[in-house]
Each structure stands twice: as C-alpha cells, then as structure tokens.
Design a protein around this motif. Sequence first.
Motif, PDB file in Angstrom:
ATOM      1  N   GLU A   1       5.074   1.887   6.825  1.00 28.72           N
ATOM      2  CA  GLU A   1       4.737   0.817   7.855  1.00 28.72           C
ATOM      3  C   GLU A   1       5.413   1.132   9.199  1.00 28.72           C
ATOM      4  OE1 GLU A   1       5.123  -1.644   4.515  1.00 28.72           O
ATOM      5  OE2 GLU A   1       3.013  -1.802   4.154  1.00 28.72           O
ATOM      6  N   ARG A   2       6.392   2.050   9.285  1.00 29.14           N
ATOM      7  CA  ARG A   2       6.794   2.340  10.282  1.00 29.14           C
ATOM      8  C   ARG A   2       6.173   2.907  11.534  1.00 29.14           C
ATOM      9  NH1 ARG A   2      11.587   5.570   7.975  1.00 29.14           N
ATOM     10  NH2 ARG A   2      10.111   6.387   6.978  1.00 29.14           N
TER      11      ARG A   2
ATOM     12  N   VAL B   1      -6.130  -2.748   3.733  1.00 29.92           N
ATOM     13  CA  VAL B   1      -5.857  -3.027   4.819  1.00 29.92           C
ATOM     14  C   VAL B   1      -6.940  -3.928   5.858  1.00 29.92           C
ATOM     15  CG1 VAL B   1      -4.435  -0.716   5.177  1.00 29.92           C
ATOM     16  CG2 VAL B   1      -6.887  -0.766   5.868  1.00 29.92           C
ATOM     17  N   ASN B   2      -6.195  -4.401   7.033  1.00 31.08           N
ATOM     18  CA  ASN B   2      -7.131  -5.059   7.910  1.00 31.08           C
ATOM     19  C   ASN B   2      -8.520  -4.418   8.262  1.00 31.08           C
ATOM     20  OD1 ASN B   2      -8.062  -6.283  10.193  1.00 31.08           O
ATOM     21  ND2 ASN B   2      -6.343  -7.487  10.222  1.00 31.08           N
TER      22      ASN B   2
ATOM     23  N   PRO C   1       1.989   3.526  13.121  1.00 32.36           N
ATOM     24  CA  PRO C   1       0.749   2.941  13.064  1.00 32.36           C
ATOM     25  C   PRO C   1      -0.186   3.319  11.919  1.00 32.36           C
ATOM     26  CG  PRO C   1       1.292   3.500  15.164  1.00 32.36           C
ATOM     27  CD  PRO C   1       2.451   4.296  14.402  1.00 32.36           C
ATOM     28  N   ILE C   2      -0.660   2.186  11.108  1.00 31.84           N
ATOM     29  CA  ILE C   2      -1.406   2.379  10.047  1.00 31.84           C
ATOM     30  C   ILE C   2      -2.856   3.331  10.303  1.00 31.84           C
ATOM     31  CG2 ILE C   2      -2.497   1.465   8.067  1.00 31.84           C
ATOM     32  CD1 ILE C   2      -0.350  -0.581   8.184  1.00 31.84           C
ATOM     33  N   TYR C   3      -3.217   3.003  11.335  1.00 28.95           N
ATOM     34  CA  TYR C   3      -4.534   3.903  11.738  1.00 28.95           C
ATOM     35  C   TYR C   3      -4.377   5.192  11.684  1.00 28.95           C
ATOM     36  CZ  TYR C   3      -3.768   4.788  16.597  1.00 28.95           C
ATOM     37  OH  TYR C   3      -3.221   5.386  17.796  1.00 28.95           O
ATOM     38  N   LEU C   4      -3.099   5.818  12.275  1.00 27.28           N
ATOM     39  CA  LEU C   4      -3.127   7.025  12.384  1.00 27.28           C
ATOM     40  C   LEU C   4      -2.949   7.720  11.143  1.00 27.28           C
ATOM     41  CD1 LEU C   4      -0.315   7.442  15.246  1.00 27.28           C
ATOM     42  CD2 LEU C   4      -2.724   7.909  15.248  1.00 27.28           C
TER      43      LEU C   4
ATOM     44  N   ASN D   1     -10.140  -4.501  10.991  1.00 25.97           N
ATOM     45  CA  ASN D   1     -10.194  -4.032  12.226  1.00 25.97           C
ATOM     46  C   ASN D   1      -9.311  -2.710  12.487  1.00 25.97           C
ATOM     47  OD1 ASN D   1     -11.308  -6.283  13.466  1.00 25.97           O
ATOM     48  ND2 ASN D   1      -9.505  -7.464  13.304  1.00 25.97           N
ATOM     49  N   THR D   2      -8.554  -2.301  11.455  1.00 19.59           N
ATOM     50  CA  THR D   2      -7.893  -1.211  11.602  1.00 19.59           C
ATOM     51  C   THR D   2      -8.664  -0.026  11.107  1.00 19.59           C
ATOM     52  OG1 THR D   2      -5.579  -2.292  10.811  1.00 19.59           O
ATOM     53  CG2 THR D   2      -5.765  -0.091  10.553  1.00 19.59           C
TER      54      THR D   2
ATOM     55  N   THR E   1       0.756  -1.211  -0.083  1.00 23.84           N
ATOM     56  CA  THR E   1      -0.086  -0.017   0.266  1.00 23.84           C
ATOM     57  C   THR E   1       0.721   1.216  -0.146  1.00 23.84           C
ATOM     58  OG1 THR E   1      -0.001   0.058   2.376  1.00 23.84           O
ATOM     59  CG2 THR E   1      -1.670  -1.421   1.291  1.00 23.84           C
TER      60      THR E   1
ATOM     61  N   ARG F   1     -11.022   0.810  14.027  1.00 26.00           N
ATOM     62  CA  ARG F   1     -10.209   1.687  15.074  1.00 26.00           C
ATOM     63  C   ARG F   1     -10.285   3.096  14.453  1.00 26.00           C
ATOM     64  NH1 ARG F   1      -4.382   0.682  17.607  1.00 26.00           N
ATOM     65  NH2 ARG F   1      -4.689   2.449  19.271  1.00 26.00           N
TER      66      ARG F   1
END
Lengths: 229, 121
Positions: free
Chosen positions: B6-7, B45-46, B9-12, B48-49, B2, B52
Amino acid sequence: MGVLEVKGLYKYYGKKCALKNVNLTGDLGEIVGLFGPNGSGKTTLLKLIIGFLRPSSGSIKVDGKDINYNTRAIVSFLPDNNLLPSWMKIKDAFNFYKDFFPYFEEKKFKDLLEYFDLKFESKIKELSKGEQEKVCLSLAISRKAKVYLLDEPLGGIDPASRERILTGILKNYREDSLMIISTHLIDDVESIIDRAVFISNGEILIDGKAETLREEKKMSIDKLFRNTF
Amino acid sequence: MTDFDERIPIYLQIMDLIKKKIIKGELKGGDKLPSVRELALELKVNPNTVQRVYQELEREGIIETVKGVGSFVISNEKKLMKLKENLASERIKAFIKEMKEINLSKEDLNLLLAKYWEEVN
C-alpha cells in the motif's frame, strides 16, 4: 456540483469549537475515508450531514439541497453504536426500516443477511458484537440513498468479520451514491477508498485521492496518518 | 487486507498483475477480462481503481474495451509478442541496475546466472 457540498462549516458546542472552516465535496461513485484522532470532529461532521445537528455557520448541501427532513430520505447513517432495541429480532428491525424509510430494498437486505450468515428470527441481544454490526450495516446499506455515512463500522470487531463486512460494503458499491467511512482502522480500508480526508481538532488537514497521496508521499495512507498525528 | 503493497499506487500493481498473466499465457490474446466490478471484488479494491487500470491498459494498447460488452486482451499476435518483449526487457533492465548497484560485473553475472538457473524452479 458534487452530491455533497460542505462550505465554510463551523460547529460550536457552547464555547468549544468542534469544526472549524470545513470545506468538503463528495461525488457520486466515490468512497471517502474520513480519518482522525478521537475527538477530532468526525462524528460531529457526519451528524451535521445527516441533519441530527445544525451548523453554527457555513452550509451543507446534499444533492443541491440544504439539509432538512427531505435530505434525510437520501442520506443513510450508520452510527458507531448499535441503536437497535434489545427486545427486537432482526425481522423487527427489518419491518421498522421497511416502514420508516422510503426506498428500503427488502431483497437486498435479505441477501445481505444470507451473506453474513444471519437469521431473520434471531434476537438482537443474542447476537455477538460483530453480528450486531452486520445487521446494522445491512439495514443502512439496504436503504437506497445518495449518501452513505458509516461511522466506525469496524470498531471492536474480529478480523474475519471485518473482512466480511468490508467485502459486503464493496459488493454493494453503487456508482450513483457517495460513501463516507469514518474509521480508525485505516489499514483495513486502504484499498477500497478513493479519497482520504484527515481531520484534526475540527480542521481538515489533508484531502486527496488515495492513489495520488501514495504516489506523492511514497507511503500507505495508514503510514501517512501515523506520521501526521 | 489485500496482498498489495500500500505504499505504491494500487492501480500500478494491478496493471502489473494483469501484464504478468498475459506474459505467462494465463491470459491469452482475445481473452475477456473480468468486469470492473468482478475484479474489484476479487481483489478487494475500489472499483474506480480497476476502472483506471483498464483505462491505462487500453492506453498502452494491451487491452481493448468494447462498450457494453467488456474488456479484452488484444488478439494481434505481433503486438502481444512485442508486449512480452517490452515487459521482459523492463524487468531485465531493472535487474541489471540492481546488479550494477552491488558492483557485479557482466562476466560474474553470467557465471552466477549459469550456476543458479537450474536451481530456481
């Protein structure tokens, strides 16, 4: 209680200890990445969960039950090598799965074939490696199961097919099941996993939520793996 | 796979993405956001992400979730205005920090801003 509960699991092959005191839980709706070097015990662990192997000591429970032929009906295993006989056409594999496994979702399989651009009448032996993988994956995830175990679903496959396969996996995400993906290609699965489990020499080194690990270690899971090993 | 770093958090990063869209007006007050699944698939992405993300955005008062219907950008104009201000000031503060780090004075910065403002598209 999680749909998967592994407690104090040991597995010996003769004198060789393949798994040492493995404790692991998995919940419904999770996608867990299982990462480790070759020979670290990943496949052994998956085979124990599906029941192809028996523990030397410790316990494994799926949906609260000990592993036996009943739990096999609710655990779907995708092995890392294609076990489909070369004489089969895709439709033969479909029929086999339909007959052999309870809760095989026929429409889902056909939709997946279409998504992967594969034909029902194609012969397995005429398919490329990537295409064979797509067939095997489609068979595995069309089974309605509580636990999906995918052993190296992306190995030796071109990047475009890998992306297609991963999107296929995501598309078929089920909130009422657990998925464990064992792979070397951590970079590919980075954003789709909830949790990362690192295993080495049969022991679990790290087990944590992917986002938490990123926050704490300030690096990608892929980088963390390279640093750990 | 994507376009995410990835270092971190993806949700941010997804939250940031959505906030940006709101500031730019691509997402307007009252607009319906894609479902968790739809967005997860779109961004690869997941789910669940994404879940969130929506929970955090709701906690920040930027979106509202109606159970069984979906998540919507808040329609209160005043609140949206405040959001834009907050986000803009967050970025401006971060920018000023960076400029101070390279010892740029306020006067020099103003000169540079005037000089380059038109150039940037």
